[in-house]
Design a protein around this motif. Structure first.
Motif, PDB file in Angstrom:
ATOM      1  N   VAL A  30     -40.120  24.826  42.649  1.00 10.68           N
ATOM      2  CA  VAL A  30     -41.122  23.971  43.277  1.00 10.68           C
ATOM      3  C   VAL A  30     -41.007  22.560  42.708  1.00 10.68           C
ATOM      4  O   VAL A  30     -40.963  22.371  41.497  1.00 10.68           O
ATOM      5  N   LEU A  31     -40.943  21.584  43.609  1.00 11.51           N
ATOM      6  CA  LEU A  31     -40.900  20.191  43.175  1.00 11.51           C
ATOM      7  C   LEU A  31     -42.186  19.520  43.631  1.00 11.51           C
ATOM      8  O   LEU A  31     -42.615  19.707  44.760  1.00 11.51           O
TER       9      LEU A  31
ATOM     10  N   LYS B 278     -36.562  22.446  30.869  1.00  9.99           N
ATOM     11  CA  LYS B 278     -36.184  22.294  32.263  1.00  9.99           C
ATOM     12  C   LYS B 278     -36.729  20.988  32.844  1.00  9.99           C
ATOM     13  O   LYS B 278     -36.057  20.293  33.597  1.00  9.99           O
TER      14      LYS B 278
ATOM     15  N   SER C 188     -35.276  17.837  35.236  1.00  9.25           N
ATOM     16  CA  SER C 188     -35.788  17.867  36.603  1.00  9.25           C
ATOM     17  C   SER C 188     -37.284  17.590  36.559  1.00  9.25           C
ATOM     18  O   SER C 188     -38.099  18.493  36.664  1.00  9.25           O
ATOM     19  N   PRO C 189     -37.632  16.310  36.372  1.00  2.05           N
ATOM     20  CA  PRO C 189     -39.032  15.992  36.063  1.00  2.05           C
ATOM     21  C   PRO C 189     -40.010  16.280  37.197  1.00  2.05           C
ATOM     22  O   PRO C 189     -41.192  16.433  36.941  1.00  2.05           O
ATOM     23  N   SER C 190     -39.553  16.355  38.443  1.00  2.00           N
ATOM     24  CA  SER C 190     -40.537  16.625  39.495  1.00  2.00           C
ATOM     25  C   SER C 190     -40.768  18.109  39.699  1.00  2.00           C
ATOM     26  O   SER C 190     -41.584  18.488  40.523  1.00  2.00           O
ATOM     27  N   SER C 191     -40.038  18.950  38.992  1.00  2.00           N
ATOM     28  CA  SER C 191     -40.241  20.388  39.171  1.00  2.00           C
ATOM     29  C   SER C 191     -41.630  20.799  38.708  1.00  2.00           C
ATOM     30  O   SER C 191     -42.176  20.224  37.776  1.00  2.00           O
ATOM     31  N   VAL C 192     -42.160  21.767  39.400  1.00  2.00           N
ATOM     32  CA  VAL C 192     -43.415  22.364  38.965  1.00  2.00           C
ATOM     33  C   VAL C 192     -43.075  23.800  38.613  1.00  2.00           C
ATOM     34  O   VAL C 192     -42.641  24.560  39.467  1.00  2.00           O
ATOM     35  N   VAL C 193     -43.204  24.149  37.367  1.00  2.00           N
ATOM     36  CA  VAL C 193     -42.793  25.483  36.933  1.00  2.00           C
ATOM     37  C   VAL C 193     -43.990  26.177  36.316  1.00  2.00           C
ATOM     38  O   VAL C 193     -44.697  25.592  35.492  1.00  2.00           O
ATOM     39  N   ALA C 194     -44.220  27.407  36.720  1.00  2.00           N
ATOM     40  CA  ALA C 194     -45.303  28.172  36.119  1.00  2.00           C
ATOM     41  C   ALA C 194     -44.714  29.055  35.028  1.00  2.00           C
ATOM     42  O   ALA C 194     -43.545  29.418  35.076  1.00  2.00           O
TER      43      ALA C 194
ATOM     44  N   ALA D  64     -48.307  34.802  36.913  1.00  2.00           N
ATOM     45  CA  ALA D  64     -48.267  33.470  36.331  1.00  2.00           C
ATOM     46  C   ALA D  64     -49.416  33.321  35.345  1.00  2.00           C
ATOM     47  O   ALA D  64     -50.529  33.770  35.600  1.00  2.00           O
TER      48      ALA D  64
ATOM     49  N   PHE E  49     -44.383  32.534  33.571  1.00  2.00           N
ATOM     50  CA  PHE E  49     -44.591  33.884  34.081  1.00  2.00           C
ATOM     51  C   PHE E  49     -44.507  34.909  32.969  1.00  2.00           C
ATOM     52  O   PHE E  49     -43.628  34.838  32.113  1.00  2.00           O
TER      53      PHE E  49
END
Lengths: 456, 491
Positions: free
Chosen positions: A277-278, B377, B381-387, B394, B389
């Motif tokens: 997700v970006l 990460k 990739s600064p615009s990534s949204v990572v949860a 999550a 888990f």
């Protein structure tokens, strides 16, 4: 034959339905709450407009729903649509079509809605557009990604490889992976619903029912061109995107989602572990470049805003994405998109109109799909206690050549049945039936009676 | 003044009732004293019970009145009550040690008592078996009470506590998120205590079948299920037969896993949940890996000639450290350095969330590591949204933040502990392991505080530091740390 229709809601779906149906010479009554929208209908179409809320009895009475052949509740409010459908059926409408928003309602809980609200055809614009989008992404190999059996079973058309096991042996001798079944061969102009003695010929396409998790194995076994879907990028994380992600997450190698709203992005990241997700703007060229969106196989613009979708699609095309797919809300602009070279456009309302038109033209046949211009049909039947098939194993029933039981839904479970599997009362079976055997099906699997109650 | 009494009154009322429960608990060792005809000790316990109950009644009376009879507990009051509850329990639990004449220094008594209630198992007693049966029973009994939690016991006994009870419960139950099994927290607490009682009964009878007498079986059960580690014997668990060791291993492992998993077992889905639980799988995998690593090291280095003995002792010690029990079947301080450093590393891990074990908890370490991996990460990739888990679930962002903060505070507390202990002239190995052994509620460390050593050699000031570390570890840092925040006291 001239029929009477009532359309509740004069939004885009309702308007187009009213227009095509009245052009075909039927008499149409439109129920619309908003006086401006109602006026527009009255000015442009030859239909009667009844102002008011369709979930009120007096309004339905003045729209004379008691004598209509089909009541179509297609306003933007799910609750009003469902309430209006119940009332209209009680007041004597022959059949009803209800449009709801969320796809999940239709895929997993359709029976409940059909029983409780006595709906004959429940459809979700969102589900219809999701299906269309999936067909675009998955490409030629998939005939119709229909949500058979609550999305757990897929139907896939496969071009058979040379020398594959299907062309060498009769079907009954072929070891297919558990949870998959060959239900039809496409041979030139003919469509064959095969029995165990049949064998595929080189050049045939096979139609295979399989559980979603074995699709890849089946394809690798028989297909000439196993699909390689590569990376799929979705721009905009609304409800349609949610449904697309859900369907794709175990079929596509890599999924990227671009969502502008931080909170929504976090929600999606927490819901789909495998999706990258970006958080950003899909119309921002530097974001698309830095995340190497150009390498993707397909790009789908799913934001709720046509202008943004257009911009994102043009950028993706420029970056070199193979397939660019766009969700277009304003149907009347679709020719402009084509002019710009964007041919894969999905217009939810247009699809909904088409689906309802097909329902009307087929003589109110709510079967799932008809194959090759009606040469075969996919039917869904729930086993009534009176059915001769209930309680028997598939081997005992010995369905004649031309009828195949493709999948069985029992409670939460879905399986692709084999000979020793027993059918029980209450099971929902998905049948693949050649044209000439449709009447046999009604004998073998008498479906439940239509839930419609009689006239008052 | 009016503002103060708003907090003080409910606090007193609550503490008073807590002391009443504690006073009742102090009568249990009296029965043991009578059974072993330790007359003076029996009087001492009756005396402490009277003192405790008396103070309790005094608190309740002083705390009476106020605006409403139903106690409204807000965050600050809740934190104060839990911390004060633990301080009071440790203080009044120290009385028997003084009154029976076991120790003379009040700081020693407080250390032993806090070590009991926090299920640490660190002891200042040099010659254990020379003490009376009654006081040694009390030692193990405090661990049993503290294991499931004195506040949880309190919530289980007193249903009228209301909504505030949920927060109190969460403050005491270990782990990043406290699950409640029932809609009412009182019911959850009761279920947990009933389960605890059941496990106690089962383990005691198994130990008796393996040849222990009732007294030894009961005291060892108390300190196994609470992952405490007090033993009324000088040799800890070393003197027992291998079958007893096996029973202890099994029950230590059980006590170090999430209790809420057991509560679902009577349902059909319970077993599936048990098998699928990520933390449990990781916990068991961790135990197996480190046990075999240490067993191999013991055999290779030539310390052990019998492989089976090396496996048993290695496993026992790994289980004992990871579950933060602190029993010893061998003097692991004499083991090769590699085994020793592995054991020290394990001291930071601790058991599962929702268990009676101490330490940082496996769940927290997993969340912390995954959150760090996420930052890596985001670097490219600064615009990534990572949860983050855990399994397919999550972890909510506030929990991730709280876990990262916890880990930082935990290491800060550990470092401060090491600093304050070394400042008194103790060698680094002893002070470092003593710091983590008390903060992690484990018990024994290495060198002077190894399995055969004890904590008697520290100065009183250092003992008080370790008492604070034990409380910090048991209440999982935040509650006590917030008392040190200036804004906590501002109104």
């Amino acid at each position: 034959m001239k029929q009477r229709f009532a359309v509740m809601g004069a939004g885009e779906v309702g308007f187009h339905l009213a227009r095509t149906l009245s052009h075909e010479g039927h008499s149409v009554v439109v129920i619309e709450n908003d006086s401006e929208a109602g006026q527009r209908v009255e000015e442009e179409l030859d239909v009667q407009v009844v102002p008011g809320n369709g979930s009120h009895v007096p309004v339905l009475e003045s729209a004379k729903v008691k004598s209509c052949d089909l009541f179509m509740a297609v306003s933007s409010s799910d609750e009003s649509n469902l309430a209006a459908s119940v009332l209209a059926k009680r007041m004597g409408a022959q059949r009803s079509v209800v449009r709801v928003g969320v796809a999940e309602d239709v895929t997993t809980h359709r029976r409940v809605y059909e029983d409780v609200f006595s709906v004959d055809l429940l459809l979700s614009t969102q589900l219809l557009s999701t299906t269309r989008i999936l067909n675009h992404i998955l490409g030629h190999n998939t005939l119709a990604v229909e949500y058979l059996a609550r999305g757990k079973v897929q139907l896939r058309k496969v071009h058979l490889a040379k020398g594959t096991v299907l062309t060498r042996r009769a079907l009954r001798d072929v070891e297919m992976p558990a949870g998959s079944l060959v239900v039809a061969f496409y041979r030139d102009e003919e469509l064959i619903i095969p029995s165990g003695d049949d064998r595929a010929q080189f050049g045939d396409d096979a139609l295979i029912v399989c559980k979603t998790e074995v699709i890849d194995r089946v394809e690798r076994l028989v297909s000439a061109r196993p699909s390689d879907h590569g990376t799929t990028v979705l721009a905009g994380g609304g409800q349609t995107a949610h449904a697309v992600l859900q369907a794709l997450s175990n079929q596509v190698d890599k999924l990227v989602m671009i969502e502008r709203d931080r909170e929504r992005a976090e929600y999606l990241a927490a819901t789909f572990p495998k999706v990258q997700v970006l958080n950003g703007d899909a119309t921002d060229p530097s974001l698309l470049r830095s995340e190497r969106i150009g390498d993707a196989r397909s790009f789908v613009a799913l934001t709720g805003n046509d202008e943004r979708n257009l911009m994102a699609c043009l950028l993706a095309e420029e970056l070199g994405v193979g397939k660019v797919i766009a969700l277009v809300q304003r149907t009347e602009t679709s020719h402009l998109w084509r002019k710009l070279g964007l041919v894969r456009i999905v217009s939810p309302r247009r699809i909904a109109v088409e689906r309802i038109q097909n329902y009307v033209r087929s003589g109110y046949n709510a079967n799932i799909v008809s194959l090759r211009r009606g040469q075969a049909q996919i039917l869904e039947r729930t086993l009534a206690p009176a059915s001769p098939a209930a309680g028997c194993t598939l081997a005992e029933i010995k369905p004649p050549r031309g009828i195949i039981v493709g999948a069985v839904l029992r409670g939460d479970r879905v399986f692709v049945p084999r000979g020793p599997d027993r059918l029980e009362v209450g099971d929902t079976v998905i049948l693949f039936v050649a044209e000439e055997h449709v009447s046999t099906v009604h004998l073998l699997f008498p479906g439940r009676e239509p839930t419609a109650s009689g006239a008052p | 003044m009016k503002g103060v009494s708003l907090i003080v009154r409910p606090l007193l009322r609550f503490l008073g009732r807590l002391l009443l429960v504690l006073g009742a608990a102090q009568l249990v060792p009296t029965a043991v004293c009578i059974a072993y005809s330790e007359g003076t000790a029996a009087f001492a316990f009756v005396g402490t019970a009277l003192l405790t109950v008396g103070s309790g009644i005094a608190c309740v009376v002083l705390g009476r009145g106020g605006k409403s009879s139903t106690t409204e507990l807000y965050r600050r009051e809740g934190i104060l009550i839990v911390v004060a509850g633990w301080v009071m329990a440790s203080a009044f639990g120290a009385l028997p040690y003084i009154l029976t004449g076991t120790v003379t220094n009040p700081v020693d008594a407080l250390f032993e008592s806090a070590s009991g209630f926090t299920t640490t198992g660190a002891s200042i007693l040099t010659e254990i078996e020379s003490n009376g049966r009654g006081i040694l029973f009390w030692r193990s009994f405090t661990q049993w009470l503290g294991g499931m939690g004195i506040i949880v016991l309190f919530v289980a006994l007193l249903p009228e506590l209301g909504a505030g009870a949920r927060f109190l419960y969460k403050l005491e139950v270990p782990g990043p998120t406290a699950e409640t099994l029932h809609p009412r927290v009182h019911d959850t607490a009761s279920v947990l205590w009933k389960l605890y009682l059941l496990l106690t009964a089962v383990q005691t009878s198994l130990l008796m079948m393996a040849g222990l007498d009732l007294y030894d079986a009961l005291t060892h059960t108390f300190s196994t299920l609470s992952t405490g580690g007090f033993s009324p014997l000088n040799a800890s668990a070393a003197g027992f037969s291998p079958s007893v060791h096996l029973i202890l291993i099994v029950f230590m492992v059980l006590a170090g896993a999430n209790f809420s998993l057991y509560c679902g077992l009577h349902q059909r889905r319970g077993w599936r949940n048990l098998i699928r639980d990520r933390e449990l799988r990781f916990y068991l995998g961790l135990l197996a890996t480190f046990s075999s690593a240490i067993a191999l090291n013991l055999v290779w280095s030539g310390d052990y000639t019998h492989v089976s003995r090396a496996v048993l002792d290695g496993t026992f010690q790994v289980v004992s450290i990871v579950t933060t029990t602190g029993f010893a079947t061998a003097d692991f301080d004499l083991w090769p350095n590699w085994s020793r450093i592995l054991l020290v590393g394990l001291m930071f891990v601790g058991g599962c969330a929702g268990s009676t074990a101490g330490g940082m908890k496996i769940m927290r370490l997993a969340i912390g590591l995954k959150s760090a991996a996420r930052e890596v990460k985001l670097m490219f990739s600064p615009s990534s949204v990572v949860a983050v888990f855990i399994g397919d679930k999550a972890v909510p962002e506030p929990v991730v933040r709280s876990v990262v903060g916890f880990i930082i505070l935990y290491f800060l507390a550990f470092g401060l502990g090491v600093g304050l202990l070394t400042a008194g002239g103790v060698d680094l190995e002893t002070s470092a392991t003593a710091s983590i052994a008390t903060l992690g509620n484990i018990g024994p460390g290495l060198h002077a505080v190894g399995p055969t050593g004890n904590f008697a050699g520290f100065a009183s000031f250092q003992k008080l530091v370790m008492v604070l570390l034990m409380w910090l570890g048991r209440l999982e840092v935040y509650a006590i740390a917030s008392l040190f925040a200036m804004s906590f006291w501002r109104r």
